[in-house]
Motif scaffolding. Structure first.
Motif, mmCIF file in Angstrom:
data_model
loop_
_atom_site.group_PDB
_atom_site.id
_atom_site.type_symbol
_atom_site.label_atom_id
_atom_site.label_comp_id
_atom_site.label_asym_id
_atom_site.label_seq_id
_atom_site.Cartn_x
_atom_site.Cartn_y
_atom_site.Cartn_z
ATOM 1 N N ASP A 112 -10.178 1.213 5.704
ATOM 2 C CA ASP A 112 -10.268 2.677 5.681
ATOM 3 C C ASP A 112 -11.302 3.188 4.697
ATOM 4 O O ASP A 112 -11.373 4.415 4.466
ATOM 5 C CB ASP A 112 -8.917 3.288 5.264
ATOM 6 N N ALA A 113 -12.069 2.291 4.069
ATOM 7 C CA ALA A 113 -12.947 2.735 2.991
ATOM 8 C C ALA A 113 -14.145 1.813 2.873
ATOM 9 O O ALA A 113 -14.135 0.680 3.381
ATOM 10 C CB ALA A 113 -12.175 2.744 1.666
ATOM 11 N N GLY A 114 -15.165 2.313 2.194
ATOM 12 C CA GLY A 114 -16.316 1.491 1.878
ATOM 13 C C GLY A 114 -16.436 1.244 0.390
ATOM 14 O O GLY A 114 -16.962 0.217 -0.044
ATOM 15 N N PHE A 167 0.863 -1.181 0.000
ATOM 16 C CA PHE A 167 0.000 0.000 0.000
ATOM 17 C C PHE A 167 0.903 1.235 0.000
ATOM 18 O O PHE A 167 2.084 1.142 0.349
ATOM 19 C CB PHE A 167 -0.855 0.063 1.277
ATOM 20 N N ALA A 168 0.319 2.357 -0.332
ATOM 21 C CA ALA A 168 1.013 3.647 -0.188
ATOM 22 C C ALA A 168 -0.006 4.632 0.382
ATOM 23 O O ALA A 168 -0.367 5.628 -0.251
ATOM 24 C CB ALA A 168 1.555 4.120 -1.527
ATOM 25 N N CYS A 169 -0.491 4.326 1.576
ATOM 26 C CA CYS A 169 -1.575 5.110 2.179
ATOM 27 C C CYS A 169 -1.201 6.594 2.225
ATOM 28 O O CYS A 169 -0.069 6.946 2.577
ATOM 29 C CB CYS A 169 -1.866 4.612 3.589
ATOM 30 N N VAL A 170 -2.183 7.428 1.902
ATOM 31 C CA VAL A 170 -1.879 8.862 1.824
ATOM 32 C C VAL A 170 -1.469 9.423 3.178
ATOM 33 O O VAL A 170 -0.748 10.415 3.253
ATOM 34 C CB VAL A 170 -3.075 9.682 1.280
ATOM 35 N N TYR A 171 -1.915 8.770 4.259
ATOM 36 C CA TYR A 171 -1.619 9.291 5.592
ATOM 37 C C TYR A 171 -0.392 8.647 6.217
ATOM 38 O O TYR A 171 -0.019 8.977 7.338
ATOM 39 C CB TYR A 171 -2.820 9.075 6.529
ATOM 40 N N CYS A 172 0.225 7.699 5.510
ATOM 41 C CA CYS A 172 1.371 6.991 6.085
ATOM 42 C C CYS A 172 2.493 7.979 6.384
ATOM 43 O O CYS A 172 2.755 8.887 5.592
ATOM 44 C CB CYS A 172 1.862 5.918 5.114
ATOM 45 N N PRO A 187 -14.104 12.488 4.935
ATOM 46 C CA PRO A 187 -14.845 11.593 4.030
ATOM 47 C C PRO A 187 -16.307 12.017 3.920
ATOM 48 O O PRO A 187 -16.915 12.450 4.899
ATOM 49 C CB PRO A 187 -14.737 10.221 4.714
ATOM 50 N N ALA A 188 -16.868 11.886 2.721
ATOM 51 C CA ALA A 188 -18.271 12.261 2.493
ATOM 52 C C ALA A 188 -19.191 11.313 3.259
ATOM 53 O O ALA A 188 -18.844 10.146 3.488
ATOM 54 C CB ALA A 188 -18.583 12.186 0.997
ATOM 55 N N ARG A 206 -8.030 5.602 -3.638
ATOM 56 C CA ARG A 206 -7.547 6.967 -3.414
ATOM 57 C C ARG A 206 -6.772 7.090 -2.096
ATOM 58 O O ARG A 206 -5.778 7.812 -2.014
ATOM 59 C CB ARG A 206 -8.765 7.910 -3.388
ATOM 60 N N ILE A 207 -7.215 6.361 -1.071
ATOM 61 C CA ILE A 207 -6.613 6.508 0.262
ATOM 62 C C ILE A 207 -5.458 5.529 0.475
ATOM 63 O O ILE A 207 -4.381 5.914 0.945
ATOM 64 C CB ILE A 207 -7.677 6.293 1.370
#
Ligand code: SF4
Length: 303
Positions: free
Chosen positions: A178-180, A50-55, A227-228, A187-188
């Motif tokens: 982290d997502a649905g 992964f390359a999580c945006v928050y890493c 997140p929306a 994206r995340i």
């Protein structure tokens, strides 16, 4: 449950992965563990699928790939456990301000600078951790082995080989979700190799049908936006589907960014917004406990 407001944020956010001369092992004071978590970093090369945006890992500083030396890992685990049990650890500057109630070993946690289950010797490293706990009489005291994983490799031979040891040594999986939606997942988490969120959920289900697991979720602001609501709904649907499929989820940990991310467009969700997200999740997933982990005011140095 919320974080204890009594925790000194400098203590619980200091997660430097270098301790003494050790290569793999680094004790930290952990908010989640409410005590000492003896970290194991098998990913010295900083690789992750992964390359999580928050890493917080700066992968531009990637190091050469090298094998995990199990005897060295075992030696370092013995050292960290002995130093914590004897009280010598509290004489070190980094740990001197640890409040008395946190001066306890909670777990050995495999996380580190990448995905720990991707290492071919993962099962041998898990066995080394179990043996170290046994040598110090900590299995019977309930000290855990925690596998913090993005759930991509749970079908791999090295993870399959580790199950027996984990299931008899207080092993616990903390799995990232982290997502649905697939779009938000890409994206995340920015997975490599065309990985899908469906595949991740299948992996989680395969493990969680057999044993209780923890789901770890991190939401952040991206370009200023949380997140929306539709994404939170989709995330709740994923959890509901896991539960309906027989997953034993003992806890959902809801995090936001607590340590400086490597991407500048990512930021912490303020406490009130995180509370709103938690309330939305609790409304839809009422059968699973939820813990909230707020962002910290004092992020450590970015690596
Ligand atoms: S899975 Fe973990 S180590 Fe890998 S990029 Fe995401 S946060 Fe970083």
């Amino acid at each position: 449950m919320k974080d204890s407001p009594d925790f000194d944020s400098k203590i619980v956010t200091d997660h430097r992965r270098q301790w003494r001369d050790c290569r793999y092992v680094y004790p930290v004071i952990s908010r989640r563990a409410r005590g000492v978590s003896i970290g194991v970093n098998l990913n010295l090369d900083k690789r992750c699928n992964f390359a999580c945006v928050y890493c917080q890992i700066n992968r531009r500083l990637r190091r050469e790939l090298f094998d995990v030396e199990i005897p060295q890992l075992a030696h370092e685990l013995d050292l960290a456990i002995a130093v914590a049990l004897s009280g010598e650890l509290w004489n070190e500057d980094r740990f001197a301000a640890t409040p008395p109630e946190l001066r306890r070993i909670n777990d050995i946690a495999f996380s580190g600078d990448g995905e720990p289950t991707s290492l071919p010797l993962f099962d041998e490293a898990v066995s080394a951790a179990a043996e170290a706990l046994k040598r110090h009489g900590l299995i019977k005291r309930g000290v855990k082995i925690v596998i913090i994983t993005n759930a991509t490799n749970l079908q791999s031979p090295q993870v399959q080989r580790a199950f027996d040891v984990l299931d008899t040594s207080n092993g616990e999986f903390w799995m990232k979700l982290d997502a649905g939606s697939q779009e938000f997942f890409k994206r995340i988490n920015r997975p490599s190799g065309g990985m899908t969120l469906d595949y991740i959920c299948e992996n989680i289900l395969s493990v969680a049908r057999q044993r209780e697991v923890v789901i770890q979720t991190l939401f952040s602001r991206i370009d200023g936006n949380p997140p929306a609501p539709a994404e939170i709904d989709a995330y709740c649907d994923r959890i509901s589907q896991l539960l309906a499929g027989g997953a034993k989820i003992k806890l959902v940990q809801l995090h936001t960014v607590a340590r400086a991310p490597s991407e500048s467009f990512v930021a912490t969700i303020p406490n009130d917004q995180l509370d709103s997200i938690a309330a939305a999740i609790r409304e839809k997933i009422s059968t699973v406990p939820l813990e909230i982990y707020y962002g910290c005011d004092t992020p450590p140095q970015q690596k």
